[in-house]
Scaffold this active site. Structure first.
Site, short mmCIF file in Angstrom:
data_model
loop_
_atom_site.label_atom_id
_atom_site.label_comp_id
_atom_site.label_asym_id
_atom_site.label_seq_id
_atom_site.Cartn_x
_atom_site.Cartn_y
_atom_site.Cartn_z
N HIS A 27 0.84 -1.20 0.00
CA HIS A 27 0.00 0.00 0.00
C HIS A 27 0.88 1.25 0.00
O HIS A 27 0.64 2.20 -0.74
CB HIS A 27 -0.88 0.07 1.26
CG HIS A 27 -1.93 -0.96 1.38
ND1 HIS A 27 -2.07 -1.71 2.52
CD2 HIS A 27 -2.91 -1.37 0.53
CE1 HIS A 27 -3.11 -2.53 2.37
NE2 HIS A 27 -3.62 -2.35 1.17
N LYS A 51 -18.08 -5.61 8.42
CA LYS A 51 -16.83 -6.31 8.72
C LYS A 51 -16.21 -5.76 9.98
O LYS A 51 -16.13 -4.55 10.17
CB LYS A 51 -15.82 -6.11 7.58
CG LYS A 51 -15.93 -7.07 6.45
CD LYS A 51 -14.75 -6.84 5.52
CE LYS A 51 -14.54 -8.00 4.59
NZ LYS A 51 -13.42 -7.76 3.70
N ARG A 100 -1.93 -6.09 -8.41
CA ARG A 100 -0.94 -7.12 -8.11
C ARG A 100 -0.87 -8.19 -9.18
O ARG A 100 0.19 -8.72 -9.47
CB ARG A 100 -1.26 -7.79 -6.77
CG ARG A 100 -1.15 -6.85 -5.59
CD ARG A 100 -1.68 -7.50 -4.35
NE ARG A 100 -3.14 -7.69 -4.51
CZ ARG A 100 -3.97 -7.97 -3.54
NH1 ARG A 100 -3.51 -8.13 -2.31
NH2 ARG A 100 -5.25 -8.10 -3.75
N SER A 137 -3.32 -7.29 3.10
CA SER A 137 -3.52 -7.12 4.54
C SER A 137 -4.00 -8.43 5.18
O SER A 137 -3.57 -8.78 6.28
CB SER A 137 -4.55 -6.02 4.81
OG SER A 137 -4.07 -4.77 4.40
#
Length: 169
Positions: A27, A51, A100, A137
């Site tokens: 990040h 969440k 990614r 993460s």
């Protein structure tokens, strides 16, 4: 006064959105690269009521502020709702997203097209540094939870916060 702050000159703004639970070196790499391209980079920390994160929103914001303070042009805040509304409220014409892998592209392209269709906001895709191409993460939290070494994956202040948080559980 001269430069981007002078009257009549509009600041080039972009946003780097995410949950950042926690912020990783991947990040940070994308934010650092965006900060070289834009006058102001907003880091928008997503609030997802459904969440429960490892870190609270304010903790995430403080961690991000800590690790981005050297850039000088990064602003960190939370947002709830549509990212395009966040952008409209702050006159931000561009979203910067790191990619990614090809699997990221499929999802992010749909989001970029939707965001552009809703508001005209453009999305810039930045290829992730190969060093961080596997990093997320979620992966950091999982490895750290089981005692794995994540010191090379997160900034030192985040590693300390992770260690403290996981020691409580």
């Amino acid at each position: 006064m001269t430069g981007p702050e002078s009257e009549g000159t509009q600041l080039r703004r972009a946003v780097c959105p995410g949950s950042f639970d926690p912020i990783t070196n991947g990040h940070l790499d994308i934010i650092a690269r965006a900060s070289k391209l834009y006058d102001v980079v907003h880091v928008a920390v997503m609030i997802n009521q459904s969440k429960k994160g490892l870190f609270g929103i304010e903790e995430r914001i403080e961690l991000i502020r800590s690790v981005t303070s050297e850039f000088g042009n990064v602003q960190v805040e939370s947002f709830h709702g549509l990212l395009v509304d966040f952008c409209k409220q702050r006159d931000i014409p561009a979203i910067v997203k790191g990619l990614r892998a090809v699997s990221d592209f499929d999802y992010e392209l749909q989001m970029a097209q939707m965001n552009n269709g809703l508001s005209g906001v453009e999305t810039l895709f930045v290829p992730t540094n190969p060093t961080y191409s596997f990093l997320s993460s979620s992966l950091v939290k999982e490895v750290a939870t089981w005692g794995g070494d994540v010191s090379h994956l997160v900034p030192p202040v985040v590693l300390e916060a992770l260690s403290r948080r996981l020691a409580k559980d």
